[in-house]
Design an enzyme around this catalytic site. Structure first.
Site, short mmCIF file in Angstrom:
data_model
loop_
_atom_site.label_atom_id
_atom_site.label_comp_id
_atom_site.label_asym_id
_atom_site.label_seq_id
_atom_site.Cartn_x
_atom_site.Cartn_y
_atom_site.Cartn_z
N ARG A 157 95.22 0.86 -25.60
CA ARG A 157 94.76 0.19 -24.39
C ARG A 157 93.53 0.96 -23.94
NH1 ARG A 157 97.36 -3.23 -21.32
NH2 ARG A 157 99.43 -2.75 -22.09
N GLU A 183 95.91 -15.92 -29.55
CA GLU A 183 96.86 -16.31 -28.53
C GLU A 183 97.37 -17.71 -28.90
OE1 GLU A 183 97.20 -14.01 -26.08
OE2 GLU A 183 97.91 -15.04 -24.29
N LYS A 210 89.91 -15.92 -21.55
CA LYS A 210 91.25 -15.32 -21.59
C LYS A 210 92.26 -16.46 -21.54
CE LYS A 210 94.13 -11.67 -19.68
NZ LYS A 210 95.38 -12.34 -19.44
P1 AMP Z 1 97.44 -8.99 -20.00
O1 AMP Z 1 98.58 -9.64 -20.74
O2 AMP Z 1 97.24 -9.53 -18.64
O3 AMP Z 1 97.51 -7.48 -20.10
O4 AMP Z 1 96.10 -9.37 -20.75
C1 AMP Z 1 95.86 -9.02 -22.07
C2 AMP Z 1 96.34 -10.15 -22.96
O5 AMP Z 1 95.51 -11.28 -22.82
C3 AMP Z 1 96.25 -9.85 -24.43
O6 AMP Z 1 97.31 -9.07 -24.90
C4 AMP Z 1 96.29 -11.24 -25.04
O7 AMP Z 1 97.63 -11.64 -25.21
C5 AMP Z 1 95.70 -12.12 -23.94
N1 AMP Z 1 94.41 -12.74 -24.30
C6 AMP Z 1 94.09 -14.01 -24.02
N2 AMP Z 1 92.88 -14.31 -24.46
C7 AMP Z 1 92.38 -13.21 -25.05
C8 AMP Z 1 91.15 -12.89 -25.70
N3 AMP Z 1 90.16 -13.77 -25.81
N4 AMP Z 1 91.00 -11.63 -26.18
C9 AMP Z 1 91.99 -10.72 -26.07
N5 AMP Z 1 93.17 -10.95 -25.47
C10 AMP Z 1 93.37 -12.19 -24.95
#
Ligand code: AMP
Length: 563
Positions: free
Chosen positions: A427, A317, A253
Site C-alpha cells: 500500500r 475490477e 475508480k
Molecule cells: P479501496 O477499496 O477504497 O481501498 O480502493 C482501492 C480499490 O479500488 C482497489 O483495491 C481496487 O479494488 C479498486 N479499484 C477500482 N478501480 C481501480 C483502478 N482503476 N485502479 C486500481 N484500483 C481500482
C-alpha cells in the site's frame, strides 16, 4: 522435525516481545528444518498452505471442538469444549488443558511404531483433510483431526488447535519469516522480498534460499495460474499526486470487486498434482484475498477465452452492470459467493471485467516495467475494452476524467505514478484513490471571463466570493467540472447580471450561488479574502440559496482552522 519441537519453539516465541529475538528464534527453527522446511515456514505464521493456494481446511470451529472433545475422552462433549473456550478465550489453551495422552503414547508399543508426531505428518494429514469432499466429509475431517489430537501432548495440542483454526498468534508475521530466511540462509533480504512477491509462497522461497541461494531466488518469477498479492492504494489528493510526480496517470475508480485473471491458452500451471478444475482449464479468476472465484464468474471466463490468445495475468475490477450503469458492489460480491445456480445468478446480475493493469503478457513478467508500458501491454491484449490512460500535469484534465467517471456512475478516480512499477501487496504512495471532498462551499459568483475559441460565446472561469459584513471578498476561480451543456446554461443564467465588462472579463452583481468542491484552503495574496481554494471544482448551482445564504468568510476561516 517432531511437531513437539516445533510446538516448544512456538511456545518460546510466544513469550518473546523483542522483534530481533523473535527473528532469531524463527531463523533457528528454519535452519533446523529438514524436508519439512516449507511446512515449517508456513506453520510458524499459522498457515497450512501457500498464500497463492486457495485450498482451505474448510473445517468450522465446531468440528474442531468435536475432534478435541473426542480426543479428550468419554466424559467430554463438544459443548464442554466450547464452555471452556468461553472461559479461557483461546482454543489453544483449551486443547492444552486436556490430557490427550499423546506423549504417554510415545514408544508405548516399544517397536517404534508410535513415534511422536512430525511436522511433515501434520502437514500430510491436514492436506488429506482439505482434500476430503462429498457427503460425510465433515465426519471424515473430524476423524482425521481426532487422530492428530490423539497423538499430541499438551504443548503440541495448543499449537495444533491454533494452526487448524488459523489463529497462531505468536507474533510471527510475514516480515519475521522474510528476515529469518535471509539470516538463516545468508541471502539478501531484498532478494527474499522480491521472491516472495512473485511466488507468494513462503515455503518455496525458504527452500530455494536454502538450496540455491541468491541466484535461485533471483530466478523465481510469476507463474500463470498462481495469484500474487494485489498492489494497493492509499487515499490522496490531486495536490499530493502533482506535488510528488511530474504527471499523474488518471484512471476511473470502479466500484466492484478486485480480481486477478490468469490465462494460458495451453492450460494453466495448477498446484501440485491436483486435478484440472471444472470449467475452463485455461482461465482462473482470483479475488483480492486470492480465493478462486472462477466458477461463479463464467462470463469473465468466456471473455478471457474470446479475447486473449497468449499467457497473461491481468489485474482489474469486476463490476456488475445494468443497462450501462454500474450496480452497487454488493451485487458483485453476491455473485462471487454464489456456488449453485450460477446460470440463474448470471441472468439476474451480469458482471464485466474492467482490467486496469497487466502483470504478465506473452511470457514476460511486467512487475518491474513502468505503469504506462504495462498499460500499453494491456491495450495490446484487450484493445478498446481498455480506455486510454490519461497522463497529465493539468488539474483540469484530471477533473475532466473525474467528471466522466462520476457521470458514468463510478466511484471517482485513481491517481497513479506513471513511472511506478507493480508492487504486490504494497500500500504505497504510487497509487492514490482520490479523497472525496470533505466539505463543499456555497460561494457567490461575482465575476467571470468569456471563453475562447469554441467557447467564445460562453462565460467560463467564474470568480467566487464569500460574504463578510462589509461586502463580498474573492476567494478563487472555478473552471473545472463544467460540461459544455452546463456552460451554455450558466451563461444564460449569469449574463443578465453582468454589471461591467473589461476585455474578456466581466463583473457580475452577486446573485447566483455555486456549490464548489476543493481539496484545501490556502492563505494567498491573490484574492481579496486572503485565501485561495486549491483545485476548486464546480458541483452545481444552489438555486435554493440567495447570496446572503451562501458561506461567509467566517466559515472559511473556521474551515482553515480545522484543516
Ligand atoms: P479501496 O477499496 O477504497 O481501498 O480502493 C482501492 C480499490 O479500488 C482497489 O483495491 C481496487 O479494488 C479498486 N479499484 C477500482 N478501480 C481501480 C483502478 N482503476 N485502479 C486500481 N484500483 C481500482
Amino acid at each position: 522435525m517432531e511437531f513437539a519441537e516445533f510446538a516448544g519453539c512456538a511456545s518460546e516465541i510466544e513469550e518473546m516481545s523483542a522483534d530481533t529475538e523473535i527473528v532469531e528464534a524463527v531463523t533457528d527453527l528454519l535452519v533446523a528444518a529438514d524436508d519439512d522446511l516449507e511446512a515449517l515456514a508456513r506453520f510458524v505464521q499459522g498457515r497450512v498452505f501457500p498464500a497463492w493456494d486457495s485450498t482451505t481446511l474448510d473445517i468450522g470451529p465446531n468440528y474442531c471442538y468435536e475432534a478435541i472433545a473426542r480426543a479428550a475422552g468419554r466424559n467430554v462433549a463438544a459443548d464442554d469444549v466450547e464452555a471452556k473456550l468461553a472461559e479461557l478465550g483461546d482454543v489453544g489453551e483449551v486443547a492444552a488443558s486436556y490430557d490427550f495422552g499423546g506423549q504417554q503414547g510415545l514408544g508405548a508399543f516399544g517397536d517404534g511404531s508410535e513415534d511422536g508426531l512430525t511436522v511433515a505428518e501434520v502437514y500430510d494429514e491436514l492436506a488429506a483433510l482439505a482434500a476430503v469432499e462429498g457427503s460425510g466429509s465433515q465426519d471424515t475431517k473430524i476423524d482425521i483431526l481426532f487422530g492428530l489430537f490423539n497423538r499430541t501432548g499438551s504443548a503440541e495440542a495448543r499449537y495444533l488447535a491454533r494452526l487448524v483454526l488459523s489463529e497462531m498468534r505468536i507474533g510471527v508475521g510475514e516480515g519475521t519469516v522474510r528476515d529469518a530466511v535471509a539470516a538463516g540462509f545468508d541471502v539478501p533480504v531484498e532478494e527474499v522480498e522480491r521472491a516472495l512477491q512473485v511466488s507468494n509462497d513462503y515455503g518455496r522461497v525458504a527452500r530455494v534460499a536454502r538450496e540455491d541461494g541468491t541466484e535461485g531466488l533471483a530466478a523465481l518469477d510469476l507463474s500463470v495460474g498462481r495469484p500474487v498479492q494485489a498492489m494497493l492504494a492509499q487515499a490522496g489528493t490531486v495536490s499530493d499526486a502533482l506535488d510528488d510526480w511530474e504527471e499523474a496517470a488518471v484512471d476511473w475508480k470502479y466500484d466492484g470487486a478486485r480480481v486477478q485473471l490468469h490465462y494460458d491458452p495451453d492450460g494453466l500451471d495448477l498446484p501440485g498434482d491436483r486435478d484440472a478444475p471444472a470449467g475452463s482449464p485455461n482461465v482462473r479468476v482470483f479475488s483480492r484475498n486470492m480465493e478462486d472465484v472462477t466458477d461463479p464468474l463464467p462470463e469473465i471466463v468466456e471473455y478471457a477465452e474470446a479475447t486473449l490468445d497468449e499467457p497473461a495475468i491481468l489485474d482489474g475490477e469486476v463490476v456488475a452492470m445494468d443497462g450501462g450503469e454500474p450496480l452497487p458492489f454488493q451485487e458483485v460480491l453476491r455473485r462471487f459467493r454464489r456456488k449453485h445456480d450460477v446460470a440463474r445468478a448470471r441472468e439476474e446480475v451480469a458482471v464485466e471485467l474492467r482490467a486496469f493493469d497487466c502483470l504478465h503478457a506473452g511470457g514476460e513478467d511486467l512487475l518491474e516495467v513502468p505503469l504506462t508500458e504495462r498499460h500499453d501491454c494491456l491495450r495490446d491484449l484487450l484493445g478498446d475494452d481498455v480506455s486510454e490512460l490519461v497522463v497529465s500535469d493539468d488539474p483540469d484534465d484530471i477533473a475532466d476524467v473525474e467528471a466522466d467517471a462520476l457521470d458514468s456512475g463510478h466511484e471517482g478516480i485513481m491517481l497513479k505514478n506513471p513511472e511506478s512499477t507493480y508492487s504486490p501487496g504494497r500500500r504505497g504512495k504510487n497509487w492514490l484513490k482520490r479523497k472525496p471532498d470533505v466539505e463543499t462551499l456555497d460561494l457567490v459568483v461575482t465575476g467571470a471571463e468569456w471563453g475562447e475559441g469554441r467557447r467564445a460565446s460562453f462565460l467560463g472561469t467564474f470568480l467566487l466570493s464569500a460574504w463578510t459584513d462589509s461586502g463580498f471578498e474573492t476567494i478563487g476561480k472555478v473552471a473545472t467540472g463544467i460540461t459544455d451543456e452546463e456552460l451554455a446554461e450558466l451563461t444564460e443564467l449569469l449574463e443578465p447580471h453582468v454589471a461591467a465588462q473589461d476585455g474578456q472579463e466581466v463583473d457580475l452583481s452577486p446573485e447566483v450561488v455555486f456549490e464548489v468542491g476543493y481539496e484545501e484552503i490556502q492563505e494567498s495574496p491573490t484574492y481579496s479574502s486572503g485565501y485561495a481554494l486549491r483545485f476548486p471544482r464546480f458541483l452545481g448551482v444552489r438555486e435554493d440559496k440567495d447570496p446572503e445564504d451562501a458561506d461567509s468568510l467566517d466559515r472559511v476561516e473556521r474551515l482553515v482552522d480545522q484543516q
